[in-house]
Design an enzyme around this catalytic site. Structure first.
Site, PDB file in Angstrom:
ATOM      1  N   ASP A   1       0.868  -1.162   0.000  1.00  0.00           N
ATOM      2  CA  ASP A   1       0.000   0.000   0.000  1.00  0.00           C
ATOM      3  C   ASP A   1       0.921   1.232   0.000  1.00  0.00           C
ATOM      4  O   ASP A   1       2.113   1.142   0.325  1.00  0.00           O
ATOM      5  CB  ASP A   1      -0.963   0.006   1.194  1.00  0.00           C
TER       6      ASP A   1
HETATM    7  C1  BGC Z   1      -5.025   3.270  -0.127  1.00  0.00           C
HETATM    8  C2  BGC Z   1      -5.027   2.265  -1.260  1.00  0.00           C
HETATM    9  C3  BGC Z   1      -4.766   2.969  -2.574  1.00  0.00           C
HETATM   10  C4  BGC Z   1      -3.458   3.741  -2.469  1.00  0.00           C
HETATM   11  C5  BGC Z   1      -3.110   4.501  -3.729  1.00  0.00           C
HETATM   12  C6  BGC Z   1      -3.802   4.143  -0.148  1.00  0.00           C
HETATM   13  O1  BGC Z   1      -3.922   5.172   0.772  1.00  0.00           O
HETATM   14  O2  BGC Z   1      -5.130   2.591   1.108  1.00  0.00           O
HETATM   15  O3  BGC Z   1      -6.256   1.581  -1.301  1.00  0.00           O
HETATM   16  O4  BGC Z   1      -4.739   2.052  -3.620  1.00  0.00           O
HETATM   17  O5  BGC Z   1      -3.552   4.679  -1.418  1.00  0.00           O
HETATM   18  O6  BGC Z   1      -3.961   5.587  -3.904  1.00  0.00           O
END
Ligand code: BGC
Length: 810
Positions: free
Chosen positions: A226
């Site tokens: 993530d």
């Molecule tokens: C989220 C993810 C997301 C990523 C990219 C993170 O803060 O938890 O679900 O894909 O950001 O935007």
């Protein structure tokens, strides 16, 4: 040459530095290209309801489907698959190879801030919908990324929280959807979550990532972190993390090459991760010499039509007394439409799930277009949803003027709204972060109403806000002390002052920001918004006006909603109440008109204390860009509301058995074990929920005629006993013997859709997966079969069982 051979040949041609670089984001959304081996730059982008692309801006729109709770409410993996195909089509259009979706965490607590972005409290339903979605995305030759692995079921302190999950709960609930999707849909990527599980941060969780996901389940795709979740070089690589996002500053790249040279990491481990990245590239057609997994994309789909279809299929009619719905405009031609969200619907949830639809159809737009001649539609806002200013939208004509330190204009570019989010390399043409000194959001505002308009800012650093020649703010906004790093990145919204404006008379507005040059920031970004709030009106007068409109009409439709400050990313909810005076509004309208229909525009459960005092309640989730058109279809009976609840809907937060989302001393204990959702409600034996899992009325009635079960299949015959064609979601639950082990009283083991004309019958065949009867034996660390007998029950919801038979299992 096979794809595997192409991957090996490419791997063999790379030196250590390039390999290490290939495992690290080069910017917010991409991995570096390596032209020498014919490798293109892999591009990733958020879903799950659309494809935002590499730019976070309304001028790069995407088809916007209903939110994940809505998709789950359709109880139709085939429809989820079509949604996935459409998203692959959008991804290809935008040059995206990897879609960062679906989210298959569970609705453990109704307070979870990203509830709207996950499917259900039930792992089986989650796995089925998720598998359909992944298949669809990958049918289109685009990688799906199943996230967030694992137990990221709430947002509070998500970067650090240690979720303590007992092994049975981990296997039977939280891992189960990931396992089902890996087995059934073979995803090409999985995203490692921010949180820890049982003391180990997920990006370094060797047991769950290497032993369970890869070795036990056979996952052969890429594990991507993530965003900003990777914390260490050797720990992450040895723990099974392949790719650290975003870049350019990550724990991989240079640092990884150095770790290999220092002997902390074996180069062979790097090779394994690189092989997986190259395999992903081969699959999506980004590696020369390797045939992509899907040589020719499927036939194109019509995005608007699919968004509308999923929306009406997802709407859950939980109450319909006196058959007030569908409306019959010939008999009841005067309609009063009430609610701020009826004019400005909330079509999708916030945070990384945000995409920008090219258009949205509000309930007001949808009904206006669909109502036949001879009907009258009046509109009253009834209540403000929020007292906070929001990014400047309708009425504003704005540009962004970028200047260097000498004041020379580098770019002057139109802005679709008051919001700027330029992250990494996403900048207007001609602008670099090095040269950029200031950004000015400037233009005109033509108010719709006269009165005191509020203006504000969101963003960090020096800001100067000027409206109609008057400076409302000139200061430096510091970051808040705590909170989610993403919130800290953007700053909180702040109202800075008001200006008395006259309807129809344009004024000049300007928000000027001197950009910071924080070299320690993980990547350069310009994030700021010009905010606006319309003049406040007396709340009692607004309600009285709406009640008056309802009294003068044959039918009143009230649209109630949550806001961005209630359901989004980076925080959880503190209650389930509708914001503002919306409960008072519904009560006043219902008192004025017995034919009051309440439309709930929320991605997750809300308390509806008035629910027994209104004629009908229709849950419409975050319905996507065509939501208003689909709403008109359903209200006027062109379509049936096809949804069933994917999650128990509590009457009050206090009744819900599992609610905690706030860690204590850094730890969030999942002490309830395998008892969440209806499993927990059954066990608690307390007050009944407002509406049970699986509930949804539709517009026709069904009789369950027969149920025949073998250990591997169930056949259910149902007959449409109503007067309209319809679709029934036949649900199968299993109830084990109560005396053997501590198990849920019953759980979902299958479902299927039956379509029939009035008077006709249909048979549904449902496959029963053996695993669904098994229990995770914590001592042995394996699945084990618990002997029967089991009762198999078929019905319309958990609380409306129509037929049952006994199944012996040994
Ligand atoms: C989220 C993810 C997301 C990523 C990219 C993170 O803060 O938890 O679900 O894909 O950001 O935007």
């Amino acid at each position: 040459m096979t794809a595997d051979e192409a991957v090996e040949a490419a791997l063999g041609a790379l030196d250590l530095e390039t390999k290490a670089r290939l495992l690290a984001g080069q910017d917010m959304w991409t991995l570096p290209a390596v032209p020498a081996i014919g490798l293109a730059s892999l591009v990733m982008s958020d879903g799950p309801v659309g494809v935002r692309g590499v730019r976070w801006s309304a001028d790069d729109p995407s088809v916007t489907l209903p939110s994940p709770t809505a998709l789950a409410a359709c109880w139709d993996p085939g429809l989820a698959r079509r949604a996935g195909r459409l998203l692959a089509q959008e991804a290809r259009r935008k040059g995206v190879h990897v879609l960062l979706a679906p989210t298959v965490n569970l609705h453990r607590s109704p307070l979870g801030g990203r509830h709207f972005e996950a499917y259900s409290e039930d792992p089986y339903l989650t796995g089925e919908i998720g598998a359909g979605y992944v298949r669809g995305v990958q049918d289109g030759g685009v990688a799906a990324t199943v996230k967030h692995f694992v137990a990221n079921d709430a947002e509070t302190d998500r970067f650090t929280v240690d979720n303590t999950v007992p092994p049975r709960a981990l296997r039977e609930l939280y891992l189960a959807p990931f396992e089902a999707i890996v087995e059934r849909a073979r995803p090409w990527a999985v995203m490692a979550a921010y949180n820890q599980v049982n003391g180990v941060t997920m990006t370094e969780h060797r047991h769950l990532q290497n032993e369970v996901l890869r070795e036990e389940w056979g996952f052969d795709g890429v594990v991507v972190s993530d965003w900003f979740a990777a914390r260490s070089t050797a720990g992450a690589l040895l723990g099974g993390l392949d790719v650290a996002m975003p870049g350019p500053h990550t724990v991989y790249g240079e640092a990884l090459a150095a770790a290999v040279r220092a002997g902390d990491v074996d180069e062979e481990r790097v090779d394994r991760a690189v092989r997986r990245v190259l395999r992903l590239a081969a699959r999506v057609g980004a590696l020369d010499g390797a045939a992509p997994a899907v040589p020719k994309p499927p036939e194109p789909l019509d995005g608007e039509a699919l968004a509308r279809e999923i929306a009406h299929r997802s709407f859950v009619l939980v109450r319909n007394t006196g058959d007030v719905l569908p409306l019959d405009p010939a008999r009841t031609p005067r309609i009063a439409l009430v609610g701020a969200a009826a004019r400005a619907a909330r079509v999708l949830g916030g945070g990384s799930a945000q995409v920008f639809p090219a258009r949205t159809v509000s309930p007001l737009d949808g009904l206006t277009a669909a109502l036949p001649e001879g009907t009258t539609l009046t509109y009253a806002p009834g209540a403000d949803l929020s007292d906070e200013p929001e990014p400047a939208g309708p009425g504003f004509t704005l540009r962004a003027v970028c200047r260097d330190a000498s004041g020379t204009v580098l770019a002057d570019t139109p802005l679709p709204s008051g919001q700027i989010q330029w992250v990494g390399t996403d900048l207007p043409a001609g602008v670099t972060h090095e040269a950029l000194h200031s950004v000015e959001v400037t233009g005109t505002f033509t108010p719709r109403e006269s009165g005191d308009h509020g203006f504000g800012t969101r963003g960090l650093g020096p800001l100067t806000l000027t409206v109609a020649g008057r400076v409302l703010y000139d200061g430096v906004q510091e970051a808040g002390a705590e909170g989610d790093p993403f919130e800290a990145f953007a700053g909180a919204p702040a109202e800075r002052g008001t200006a008395h404006l006259t309807a129809g008379r344009p004024v000049e507005v300007s928000l000027r920001h001197t950009v910071g040059h924080d070299r320690s920031a993980p990547l350069p970004a310009v994030v700021l918004s010009l905010l606006h709030r319309p003049p406040r009106r007396d709340p009692d007068a607004l309600i009285a006006e709406a009640a008056e409109a309802a009294r003068a009409a044959d039918t009143a439709i009230v649209v109630v909603a949550t806001t961005e400050r209630v359901e989004s990313e980076g925080f959880d909810r503190s209650d389930l109440r509708l914001p503002g005076r919306q409960d008072d509004l519904v009560r006043a309208v219902a008192a004025a008109n017995p034919r009051t229909v309440v439309v709930v525009n929320a991605g997750a459960p809300v308390e509806m204390p008035w629910r027994d005092d209104v004629a009908a309640v229709l849950l419409t989730w975050f319905p996507g860009q065509e939501g208003g058109a689909a709403l008109a279809d359903v209200l006027l009976g062109a379509e049936e509301p096809g949804g069933r609840l994917p999650t128990t809907w509590p009457a009050a937060l206090a009744d819900a058995p599992v609610t905690a989302v706030t860690p204590v001393d850094g730890e969030l204990r999942y002490d309830e074990g395998p008892f969440i959702g209806y499993r927990a409600w059954d066990r608690a034996g307390g007050p009944a929920p407002a509406y049970p899992f699986g509930h949804g009325l539709g517009y026709t009635t069904w009789e369950y005629e027969s149920l025949a079960v073998t250990p591997t299949t169930a056949r259910v015959r149902v007959r449409n006993t109503g007067t309209r064609p319809g679709r029934e979601v036949v649900q199968l639950y299993v109830a084990p013997r109560a005396d053997l082990v501590d198990r849920p009283a019953r759980w979902l083991v299958g479902f299927g859709g039956a379509q029939a004309a009035p008077g006709a019958s249909a048979e549904v065949e449902i496959r029963l997966a053996p695993r669904l009867f098994d229990l995770w034996d914590e001592d042995a660390g394996t699945w084990t079969t618990v002997p029967g007998p089991y009762e198999i029950r078929a019905g319309r919801s958990l609380a409306d069982i129509r037929l049952a038979v006994t199944l012996e299992l040994d």
